[in-house]
Motif scaffolding. Structure first.
Motif, PDB file in Angstrom:
ATOM      1  N   ILE A  96      45.859  64.794  69.460  1.00 29.76           N
ATOM      2  CA  ILE A  96      46.617  63.995  68.491  1.00 29.76           C
ATOM      3  C   ILE A  96      47.694  64.904  67.893  1.00 29.76           C
ATOM      4  O   ILE A  96      47.371  65.940  67.310  1.00 29.76           O
ATOM      5  CB  ILE A  96      45.686  63.476  67.376  1.00 29.76           C
ATOM      6  N   ILE A  97      48.951  64.536  68.101  1.00 30.91           N
ATOM      7  CA  ILE A  97      50.040  65.311  67.481  1.00 30.91           C
ATOM      8  C   ILE A  97      50.322  64.700  66.109  1.00 30.91           C
ATOM      9  O   ILE A  97      50.765  63.561  66.000  1.00 30.91           O
ATOM     10  CB  ILE A  97      51.320  65.285  68.324  1.00 30.91           C
ATOM     11  N   GLY A  98      49.991  65.462  65.046  1.00 27.61           N
ATOM     12  CA  GLY A  98      50.187  64.987  63.678  1.00 27.61           C
ATOM     13  C   GLY A  98      48.851  64.719  63.006  1.00 27.61           C
ATOM     14  O   GLY A  98      48.148  63.789  63.363  1.00 27.61           O
TER      15      GLY A  98
ATOM     16  N   ILE B 289      51.444  55.937  67.171  1.00 24.48           N
ATOM     17  CA  ILE B 289      51.001  55.218  65.975  1.00 24.48           C
ATOM     18  C   ILE B 289      51.878  55.616  64.803  1.00 24.48           C
ATOM     19  O   ILE B 289      52.409  56.735  64.776  1.00 24.48           O
ATOM     20  CB  ILE B 289      49.507  55.535  65.699  1.00 24.48           C
ATOM     21  N   GLY B 290      52.066  54.670  63.877  1.00 18.97           N
ATOM     22  CA  GLY B 290      52.820  54.991  62.672  1.00 18.97           C
ATOM     23  C   GLY B 290      54.297  54.632  62.770  1.00 18.97           C
ATOM     24  O   GLY B 290      54.705  53.807  63.584  1.00 18.97           O
ATOM     25  N   HIS B 291      55.096  55.321  61.980  1.00 19.11           N
ATOM     26  CA  HIS B 291      56.508  54.978  61.813  1.00 19.11           C
ATOM     27  C   HIS B 291      57.284  54.970  63.119  1.00 19.11           C
ATOM     28  O   HIS B 291      58.239  54.217  63.283  1.00 19.11           O
ATOM     29  CB  HIS B 291      57.170  55.942  60.838  1.00 19.11           C
TER      30      HIS B 291
ATOM     31  N   GLY C 176      50.691  65.028  54.868  1.00 27.14           N
ATOM     32  CA  GLY C 176      51.978  64.797  55.515  1.00 27.14           C
ATOM     33  C   GLY C 176      53.061  64.496  54.487  1.00 27.14           C
ATOM     34  O   GLY C 176      52.895  64.743  53.290  1.00 27.14           O
ATOM     35  N   LEU C 177      54.136  63.902  54.936  1.00 25.65           N
ATOM     36  CA  LEU C 177      55.295  63.636  54.081  1.00 25.65           C
ATOM     37  C   LEU C 177      54.900  62.782  52.890  1.00 25.65           C
ATOM     38  O   LEU C 177      55.230  63.063  51.743  1.00 25.65           O
ATOM     39  CB  LEU C 177      56.374  62.916  54.893  1.00 25.65           C
ATOM     40  N   ALA C 178      54.146  61.728  53.151  1.00 24.25           N
ATOM     41  CA  ALA C 178      53.824  60.768  52.084  1.00 24.25           C
ATOM     42  C   ALA C 178      52.801  61.340  51.110  1.00 24.25           C
ATOM     43  O   ALA C 178      52.974  61.275  49.895  1.00 24.25           O
ATOM     44  CB  ALA C 178      53.295  59.475  52.698  1.00 24.25           C
TER      45      ALA C 178
ATOM     46  N   ILE D  82      43.619  68.302  67.215  1.00 23.15           N
ATOM     47  CA  ILE D  82      44.743  67.851  66.383  1.00 23.15           C
ATOM     48  C   ILE D  82      45.751  68.996  66.329  1.00 23.15           C
ATOM     49  O   ILE D  82      45.363  70.143  66.101  1.00 23.15           O
ATOM     50  CB  ILE D  82      44.280  67.481  64.958  1.00 23.15           C
ATOM     51  N   ILE D  83      47.014  68.670  66.569  1.00 18.30           N
ATOM     52  CA  ILE D  83      48.083  69.661  66.419  1.00 18.30           C
ATOM     53  C   ILE D  83      48.829  69.298  65.139  1.00 18.30           C
ATOM     54  O   ILE D  83      49.389  68.192  65.031  1.00 18.30           O
ATOM     55  CB  ILE D  83      49.037  69.663  67.623  1.00 18.30           C
ATOM     56  N   GLU D  84      48.764  70.151  64.136  1.00 19.10           N
ATOM     57  CA  GLU D  84      49.374  69.856  62.840  1.00 19.10           C
ATOM     58  C   GLU D  84      50.195  71.061  62.384  1.00 19.10           C
ATOM     59  O   GLU D  84      49.675  72.179  62.315  1.00 19.10           O
ATOM     60  CB  GLU D  84      48.298  69.534  61.798  1.00 19.10           C
ATOM     61  N   GLU D  85      51.447  70.823  62.060  1.00 21.64           N
ATOM     62  CA  GLU D  85      52.317  71.953  61.711  1.00 21.64           C
ATOM     63  C   GLU D  85      52.127  72.427  60.272  1.00 21.64           C
ATOM     64  O   GLU D  85      52.458  73.559  59.944  1.00 21.64           O
ATOM     65  CB  GLU D  85      53.780  71.607  61.965  1.00 21.64           C
ATOM     66  N   ASN D  86      51.579  71.601  59.411  1.00 20.82           N
ATOM     67  CA  ASN D  86      51.321  72.033  58.041  1.00 20.82           C
ATOM     68  C   ASN D  86      50.031  72.857  57.976  1.00 20.82           C
ATOM     69  O   ASN D  86      49.178  72.745  58.852  1.00 20.82           O
ATOM     70  CB  ASN D  86      51.143  70.816  57.117  1.00 20.82           C
ATOM     71  N   GLU D  87      49.928  73.614  56.877  1.00 21.35           N
ATOM     72  CA  GLU D  87      48.702  74.414  56.716  1.00 21.35           C
ATOM     73  C   GLU D  87      47.487  73.494  56.542  1.00 21.35           C
ATOM     74  O   GLU D  87      46.389  73.802  56.970  1.00 21.35           O
ATOM     75  CB  GLU D  87      48.798  75.273  55.464  1.00 21.35           C
TER      76      GLU D  87
HETATM   77  C1  LIG Z   1      57.356  58.856  50.551  1.00 19.91           C
HETATM   78  C2  LIG Z   1      56.424  57.900  51.227  1.00 19.91           C
HETATM   79  C3  LIG Z   1      55.504  57.227  50.470  1.00 19.91           C
HETATM   80  C4  LIG Z   1      54.613  56.349  51.091  1.00 19.91           C
HETATM   81  N1  LIG Z   1      53.691  55.705  50.329  1.00 19.91           N
HETATM   82  C5  LIG Z   1      52.806  54.883  50.930  1.00 19.91           C
HETATM   83  C6  LIG Z   1      51.812  54.206  50.159  1.00 19.91           C
HETATM   84  O1  LIG Z   1      51.753  54.323  48.957  1.00 19.91           O
HETATM   85  N2  LIG Z   1      50.924  53.408  50.811  1.00 19.91           N
HETATM   86  C7  LIG Z   1      50.965  53.236  52.169  1.00 19.91           C
HETATM   87  O2  LIG Z   1      50.125  52.516  52.711  1.00 19.91           O
HETATM   88  N3  LIG Z   1      51.906  53.867  52.927  1.00 19.91           N
HETATM   89  C8  LIG Z   1      52.824  54.658  52.322  1.00 19.91           C
HETATM   90  N4  LIG Z   1      53.783  55.268  53.073  1.00 19.91           N
HETATM   91  C9  LIG Z   1      53.862  54.985  54.495  1.00 19.91           C
HETATM   92  C10 LIG Z   1      53.115  56.034  55.278  1.00 19.91           C
HETATM   93  O3  LIG Z   1      54.069  56.708  55.986  1.00 19.91           O
HETATM   94  C11 LIG Z   1      52.240  55.406  56.215  1.00 19.91           C
HETATM   95  O4  LIG Z   1      51.326  54.759  55.498  1.00 19.91           O
HETATM   96  C12 LIG Z   1      51.564  56.326  57.251  1.00 19.91           C
HETATM   97  O5  LIG Z   1      50.396  55.768  57.606  1.00 19.91           O
HETATM   98  C13 LIG Z   1      51.416  57.696  56.906  1.00 19.91           C
HETATM   99  O6  LIG Z   1      50.666  58.379  57.897  1.00 19.91           O
HETATM  100  P1  LIG Z   1      51.265  59.176  59.139  1.00 19.91           P
HETATM  101  O7  LIG Z   1      50.134  59.922  59.713  1.00 19.91           O
HETATM  102  O8  LIG Z   1      52.028  58.304  60.003  1.00 19.91           O
HETATM  103  O9  LIG Z   1      52.329  60.145  58.489  1.00 19.91           O
HETATM  104  P2  LIG Z   1      52.073  61.538  57.658  1.00 19.91           P
HETATM  105  O10 LIG Z   1      50.958  61.342  56.723  1.00 19.91           O
HETATM  106  O11 LIG Z   1      53.392  61.937  57.176  1.00 19.91           O
HETATM  107  O12 LIG Z   1      51.560  62.538  58.806  1.00 19.91           O
HETATM  108  C14 LIG Z   1      52.306  62.988  59.861  1.00 19.91           C
HETATM  109  C15 LIG Z   1      51.833  64.415  60.139  1.00 19.91           C
HETATM  110  O13 LIG Z   1      52.408  64.854  61.360  1.00 19.91           O
HETATM  111  C16 LIG Z   1      52.772  66.215  61.222  1.00 19.91           C
HETATM  112  N5  LIG Z   1      53.793  66.458  62.225  1.00 19.91           N
HETATM  113  C17 LIG Z   1      54.972  65.808  62.358  1.00 19.91           C
HETATM  114  N6  LIG Z   1      55.648  66.283  63.429  1.00 19.91           N
HETATM  115  C18 LIG Z   1      54.867  67.250  63.975  1.00 19.91           C
HETATM  116  C19 LIG Z   1      55.019  68.115  65.094  1.00 19.91           C
HETATM  117  N7  LIG Z   1      56.107  68.075  65.854  1.00 19.91           N
HETATM  118  N8  LIG Z   1      54.030  69.003  65.363  1.00 19.91           N
HETATM  119  C20 LIG Z   1      52.909  69.050  64.578  1.00 19.91           C
HETATM  120  N9  LIG Z   1      52.713  68.267  63.489  1.00 19.91           N
HETATM  121  C21 LIG Z   1      53.671  67.365  63.204  1.00 19.91           C
HETATM  122  C22 LIG Z   1      53.273  66.310  59.792  1.00 19.91           C
HETATM  123  O14 LIG Z   1      53.227  67.636  59.321  1.00 19.91           O
HETATM  124  C23 LIG Z   1      52.286  65.401  59.062  1.00 19.91           C
HETATM  125  O15 LIG Z   1      51.174  66.088  58.579  1.00 19.91           O
HETATM  126  C24 LIG Z   1      54.683  56.139  52.483  1.00 19.91           C
HETATM  127  C25 LIG Z   1      55.632  56.819  53.259  1.00 19.91           C
HETATM  128  C26 LIG Z   1      56.491  57.704  52.627  1.00 19.91           C
HETATM  129  C27 LIG Z   1      57.487  58.443  53.454  1.00 19.91           C
END
Ligand SMILES: Cc1cc2nc3c(=O)[nH]c(=O)nc-3n(C[C@H](O)[C@H](O)[C@H](O)COP(=O)(O)OP(=O)(O)OC[C@H]3O[C@@H](n4cnc5c(N)ncnc54)[C@H](O)[C@@H]3O)c2cc1C
Length: 506
Positions: free
Chosen positions: A8-10, A469-471, A49-51, A39-44
């Motif tokens: 899983i990347i992320g 999955i995701g954005h 993640g961003l959110a 899991i490959i995760e670039e953060n510590e």
């Molecule tokens: C500011 C903000 C606020 C939000 N608030 C809400 C909320 O209140 N409720 C809600 O349901 N949703 C919220 N969202 C939407 C949220 O993005 C989604 O809910 C999503 O599920 C978050 O999970 P994710 O794993 O996709 O993203 P993240 O949680 O951002 O995880 C992605 C991970 O991938 C890692 N990564 C990225 N690229 C690489 C790479 N190349 N190599 C290794 N690691 C990598 C990152 O470091 C990060 O840890 C918010 C989004 C943002 C941007």
């Protein structure tokens, strides 16, 4: 015998949810000792993640706790966790404490994610499963005869049999000419860059006025910034306000059933026009009479006045334009799938900004704080933004808006929100995958996927062992900016992926 590896990347909210669900289902199928998960995760830290990696107290969830559970089919799990841990999390609950409708800081949610991950990671190890976290950036992926090779920072590589792409929400690369300019901040996150480089009394320009801009405003307010703040945006539309007690509408007009009737009677998918007409009928039924739709136009009204009105409307249960989209929470993504590609683009062009301000409203707590900034005249919103350039002579950013009006700002924060199109995504990995033809951009945004199994598609062929999955799936799927929706899709993804493994082994 070598293990089958799922990578899983992320390691954010989606990555964690996928890890836990895959472990659970493999354990239950008794196959967890033949499969490893990486899991490959670039953060510590995983889960930050961003959110949910923010440290700012004003960065709060924009979704009530009872929809934030990270476990498949258990959206209430987070609100149950809050109640079970009330003694140590109370301060981080900013509204409706002890209720399903509680709103918390996002940093608390990040702690919840990390805790859930660490619990199931440890359990998986105790159950004899090979699991690991590689803290590195994935930069590219090479398709092998069977499986993939992930190329990572530090020239490291990692091979896997199945790959899940969950890199979160890349910020937008929509002002490339401003990149690298001293006082230009390409994103509101992480807030440390802003706090370390912008003096507390400086006037600040923010690009955008959506939820991302509200985050930037909360960062500045939480840290006692006193200077003038101006939000510049093409439409000047701020998110509306979530009602304290959301009145769910039992929709009679804009329903999956009525859209299927169009499919059955016309042998085609519904159009945006048809869906909007059904929405108008629903809204008028809810309002108990005709609505002056021209008067619902917002782009010609001052943002501060609209916000004050929206706060009152939210305190009185909301109105048709917010309550219907919220009531369609579980249907709207299905309806979105039934729109042809061209209709999806039409929707984004015609209704996109009105849908997002009515469907992705700010919590009342933050609305009141933004209203305070308006009342103290510290904040103003300037619509009809046309362009932003850097003026070397003035050593400031020149913003043009409203047919020739201009303003100059010394400090600019780009809070225009996540990039929808692959092209605009500021991510080395995603750009390399697109250039390498490993992923294929979708016109409506994100990449091509099978919306049922979440398999990545190039050409018209789904990869048997590559999922997203995701954005990054924001074009073909609607609610990817919501944990509840992504967790639901992770349920589908896990079942399909595991059926492949179990199928393979029989
Ligand atoms: C500011 C903000 C606020 C939000 N608030 C809400 C909320 O209140 N409720 C809600 O349901 N949703 C919220 N969202 C939407 C949220 O993005 C989604 O809910 C999503 O599920 C978050 O999970 P994710 O794993 O996709 O993203 P993240 O949680 O951002 O995880 C992605 C991970 O991938 C890692 N990564 C990225 N690229 C690489 C790479 N190349 N190599 C290794 N690691 C990598 C990152 O470091 C990060 O840890 C918010 C989004 C943002 C941007």
């Amino acid at each position: 015998m070598s293990l089958t590896n799922i990578t899983i990347i992320g390691g954010g909210a989606c990555g964690i949810s996928a890890f836990i669900e895959l472990f659970l289902q493999l354990r239950i199928a008794g196959r967890h000792r033949q499969v490893s998960i990486t899991i490959i995760e670039e953060n510590e830290e995983v889960g930050k993640g961003l959110a949910f990696g923010t440290k700012q107290p004003g960065h709060i969830l924009n979704t009530q706790a009872s929809l934030m559970g990270i476990h498949f089919t258990e959206p209430e799990h987070f609100s149950e966790w809050l109640i079970a841990h009330e003694h140590r999390v109370a301060e981080e609950v900013v509204d409706n404490q002890g209720e399903n409708e509680a709103f918390t800081t996002r940093r608390l949610y990040g702690d919840y994610l990390k805790e859930q991950f660490e619990h199931y990671f440890k359990l998986a190890q105790e159950e004899g499963m090979h699991v690991q976290v590689i803290h590195a950036s994935a930069i590219h992926v090479k398709q092998l005869e069977a499986g993939f090779e992930v190329q990572m920072s530090g020239n490291e590589t990692h091979s896997c049999d199945f790959l899940v792409l969950s890199p979160g929400t890349p910020v937008a690369n929509n002002y490339p000419d401003l990149e690298g300019k001293e006082n230009y901040f390409g994103s509101p996150w992480p807030s440390s860059a802003i706090l370390e480089n912008i003096p507390k009394h400086a006037d600040i320009g923010i690009l955008g006025c959506s939820l991302s801009a509200v985050d930037a405003l909360m960062t500045l307010t939480d840290n006692d910034y006193k200077g003038k703040i101006t939000c510049y945006s093409p439409d000047g539309l701020m998110p509306r306000v979530q009602s304290q007690s959301q009145q769910m509408v039992d929709c009679k007009h804009i329903t999956i059933r009525n859209l299927h009737q169009i499919q059955r009677n016309e042998l085609r998918n519904p159009t945006v026009k048809e869906i909007f007409r059904l929405f108008m009928r629903e809204a008028e039924a809810y309002a108990g009479g005709k609505i002056d739709w021209k008067a619902t136009k917002r782009t010609d009204k001052p943002a501060d006045q609209l916000l004050a009105q929206d706060i009152e409307i939210a305190k009185n249960g909301g109105d048709a334009l917010t309550n219907i989209p919220y009531s369609l929470r579980y249907e709207s993504s299905e309806m979105w799938k039934w729109l042809d590609k061209s209709e999806k683009l039409k929707f984004k062009k015609w209704l996109g900004n009105y849908w997002s301000v009515n469907r992705h409203c700010m919590p009342l707590v933050n609305a009141e704080r933004v209203n305070g900034l308006f009342k103290s005249a510290q904040l103003r919103v300037v619509p009809f933004l046309q362009d932003v350039v850097f003026d070397e002579k003035k050593n400031a950013f020149q913003l043009t808006y409203d047919d020739g009006e201009e303003a100059f700002e010394k400090y600019i924060i780009n809070a225009t929100g996540p990039a929808a199109s692959v092209e605009m995504m500021k991510s080395e990995l995603i750009q390399n995958l697109a250039k390498g033809g490993i992923i294929e951009p979708e016109p409506a945004g994100g990449i091509k996927i099978n919306t049922e199994t979440m398999q990545v598609i190039t050409g018209h062929v789904p990869y048997p062992n590559f999922y997203a999955i995701g954005h990054i799936t924001n074009g073909l799927l609607l609610d990817v900016n919501a944990v509840w929706f992504n967790v639901k899709m992770i349920g589908n993804l896990s079942r399909h992926l595991i059926s492949q493994i179990i199928g393979n082994a029989s």
